[in-house]
Design a protein around this motif. Structure first.
Motif, short mmCIF file in Angstrom:
data_model
loop_
_atom_site.label_atom_id
_atom_site.label_comp_id
_atom_site.label_asym_id
_atom_site.label_seq_id
_atom_site.Cartn_x
_atom_site.Cartn_y
_atom_site.Cartn_z
N ARG A 162 0.85 -1.21 0.00
CA ARG A 162 0.00 0.00 0.00
C ARG A 162 0.88 1.25 0.00
NH1 ARG A 162 -4.54 0.48 2.68
NH2 ARG A 162 -4.70 -1.76 2.94
N LYS B 183 0.57 3.99 -2.92
CA LYS B 183 0.28 5.39 -2.57
C LYS B 183 1.36 6.34 -3.09
CE LYS B 183 -0.66 5.29 1.89
NZ LYS B 183 -1.15 5.13 3.27
N VAL C 258 -4.59 11.06 -2.76
CA VAL C 258 -4.72 9.71 -2.20
C VAL C 258 -5.58 9.71 -0.93
CG1 VAL C 258 -3.43 7.77 -1.20
CG2 VAL C 258 -2.48 9.04 -3.13
N GLU D 149 -7.76 6.69 1.89
CA GLU D 149 -8.09 5.31 2.25
C GLU D 149 -9.42 5.33 2.99
OE1 GLU D 149 -3.82 3.22 3.12
OE2 GLU D 149 -4.22 5.17 3.99
N ILE E 111 -7.68 1.70 -1.19
CA ILE E 111 -6.91 2.91 -1.55
C ILE E 111 -7.51 3.55 -2.80
CG2 ILE E 111 -4.60 3.82 -2.03
CD1 ILE E 111 -3.50 1.07 -1.07
N GLY F 218 -6.90 6.81 -5.58
CA GLY F 218 -6.06 7.91 -6.08
C GLY F 218 -6.90 8.67 -7.08
#
Ligand code: GLV
Ligand code: MN
Ligand code: MN
Length: 409
Positions: free
Chosen positions: A39, A43, A53, A55, A61, A63
């Motif tokens: 992760r 990221k 970004v 979560e 995740i 973006g």
């Protein structure tokens, strides 16, 4: 194109180093140290290409590249980054990497979308840590109950919440998002079967995904001494389970229509060579393109398992996952085919025998999926391999498709 292929290879190779079984395939359980390493890498890559970004409360995740229209729904591209035990480097990561490289093309060409573009990296698709599976996408679409989230446990009795906290994630963040925030979901995945390689076709446009269900079955007997307990006085949980398991495939074979049934996980307790097994846990995974076949096998499975109750044996059966077969969006399929033609990349239509996050999203938004060939049709094993050149082809198709869907300039 050559550069794109090299970037893809580097991503895949890097992510493959985040495994708890080096030298024996990829083992990347959700919320493990290897999950955290992956992760962090994802990221970093997202930030490097200008994505914002975030979560969610499951550690999925996102973006995001904003679109010019405020509050417009996103065109999402992605896949999962967990793995099965001793799996391959491509199942999941290939789709995440494809998403990253689509966003990179937007970045490099300074493409301004009207609708936002969101690259998505999802957790626990395989269910290898907490059972069931498709947890990330079910969470996003509101299909994961709070009870399931809090009551699930891994083999060491650790809950998802505890495991998230251990790697610094915040389980109190929202999990579900309003379906109105999603305009489409695109996923690239390796085929995991032999068809594209046999036909020598680099792209499969997925028409439909099989329905699937998973059951946990627990057989309880009585532990005892292996030397002193006469054979006719035993309630051996493993013998009962073994008898069941050996007959279960016949249910799928008799059902036909491409129905498949697998027991892939078996735990014996207390697992001592000189102890009569007290308890056995095993899984049953049933799949078919037709829901009625799945339903019929489930009914038979329940009756069959029930027959083993008695003589000191107790059987408990629990449904962990049920997803109907899904047809994917015709509009997106057509777009993907048109873009393949524009890029002079040959394609065929294909059905998926594997489950995918795409099938969960398909009840909430327009979903399209591309497959690329798998070497020797192998997947869920260390030998799993696909050509980065095929991923690069898929990225080009997804890039053009994403430009259309985001109404980019
Ligand atoms: C995921 O790989 C599944 O099909 O179970
Ligand atoms: Mn898989
Ligand atoms: Mn997968």
């Amino acid at each position: 194109m050559e550069q794109l292929k090299e970037r893809i290879e580097k991503h895949i190779e890097t992510i493959a180093t985040y495994t708890s079984t080096p030298g024996n395939g990829t083992t990347r359980l959700t919320y493990s140290k290897e999950d955290l390493q992956t992760r962090n890498y994802i990221k970093e890559q997202m930030k490097a290409i200008g994505l914002t970004v975030s979560e969610d409360g499951l550690g999925n995740i996102f973006g995001k590249l904003d679109g010019s229209m405020p509050d417009a729904p996103s065109v999402m591209i992605g896949s999962h980054f967990d793995s099965v035990p001793n799996g391959g480097a491509y199942d999941g990561p290939a789709g995440v990497v494809a998403g990253l490289e689509v966003a990179n093309l937007f970045y490099q060409h300074n493409v301004k979308p009207s609708y936002p573009l969101e690259i998505v990296a999802l957790v626990e698709e395989e269910g290898s840590r907490f059972g069931g599976g498709l947890m990330g996408s079910r969470g996003i679409t509101g299909q994961l109950s709070e009870a399931e989230f809090s009551d699930s446990m891994d083999k060491d009795g650790i809950s998802p919440k505890e495991a998230m906290q251990e790697i610094g994630l915040d389980p109190s963040l929202p999990k579900a998002r309003d379906p109105k925030t999603m305009k489409a979901f695109l996923e690239l995945h390796i085929e995991q079967g032999p068809i594209l390689e046999e036909k020598n076709i680099p792209i499969g446009v997925v028409e439909s995904i099989v329905g699937l269900t998973q059951y946990d079955i627990t057989v309880k007997g009585q532990a005892g001494h292996a030397g002193t307990t006469p054979m006719d006085r035993r309630s051996d949980a493993l013998i009962a389970a073994a008898k069941m398991i050996s007959k279960l495939p016949d249910l799928a074979i008799t059902e036909g229509n491409g129905t498949v049934l697998t027991t892939g996980k078996l735990n014996v307790y207390p697992n001592g060579a000189n102890v009569i097994p007290e308890k056995v846990f095993f899984t049953v995974d049933i799949r078919s393109g037709k829901e009625e076949n799945i339903q019929h096998v489930i009914q038979q499975l329940k009756e069959y398992v029930e027959d083993y109750q008695g003589n000191g044996i107790e059987v408990d059966i629990e449904e962990k996952l049920y997803v109907q077969p899904k047809a994917l969006s015709e509009t997106v399929r057509t777009l993907l085919k048109e873009q393949s033609e524009h890029q002079n990349i040959s394609y065929c239509s294909i059905n998926s025998g594997a489950g995918h996050d795409a099938m969960v999203f398909s009840d909430f938004t327009d979903v399209g999926m591309l497959f690329i060939p798998s070497k020797a049709g192998l997947s869920h094993c260390p030998e799993e391999w696909s050509d980065a050149a095929d991923i690069a082809n898929a990225v080009e198709i997804l890039y053009q498709t994403a430009k259309k869907l985001t109404k980019a300039e």
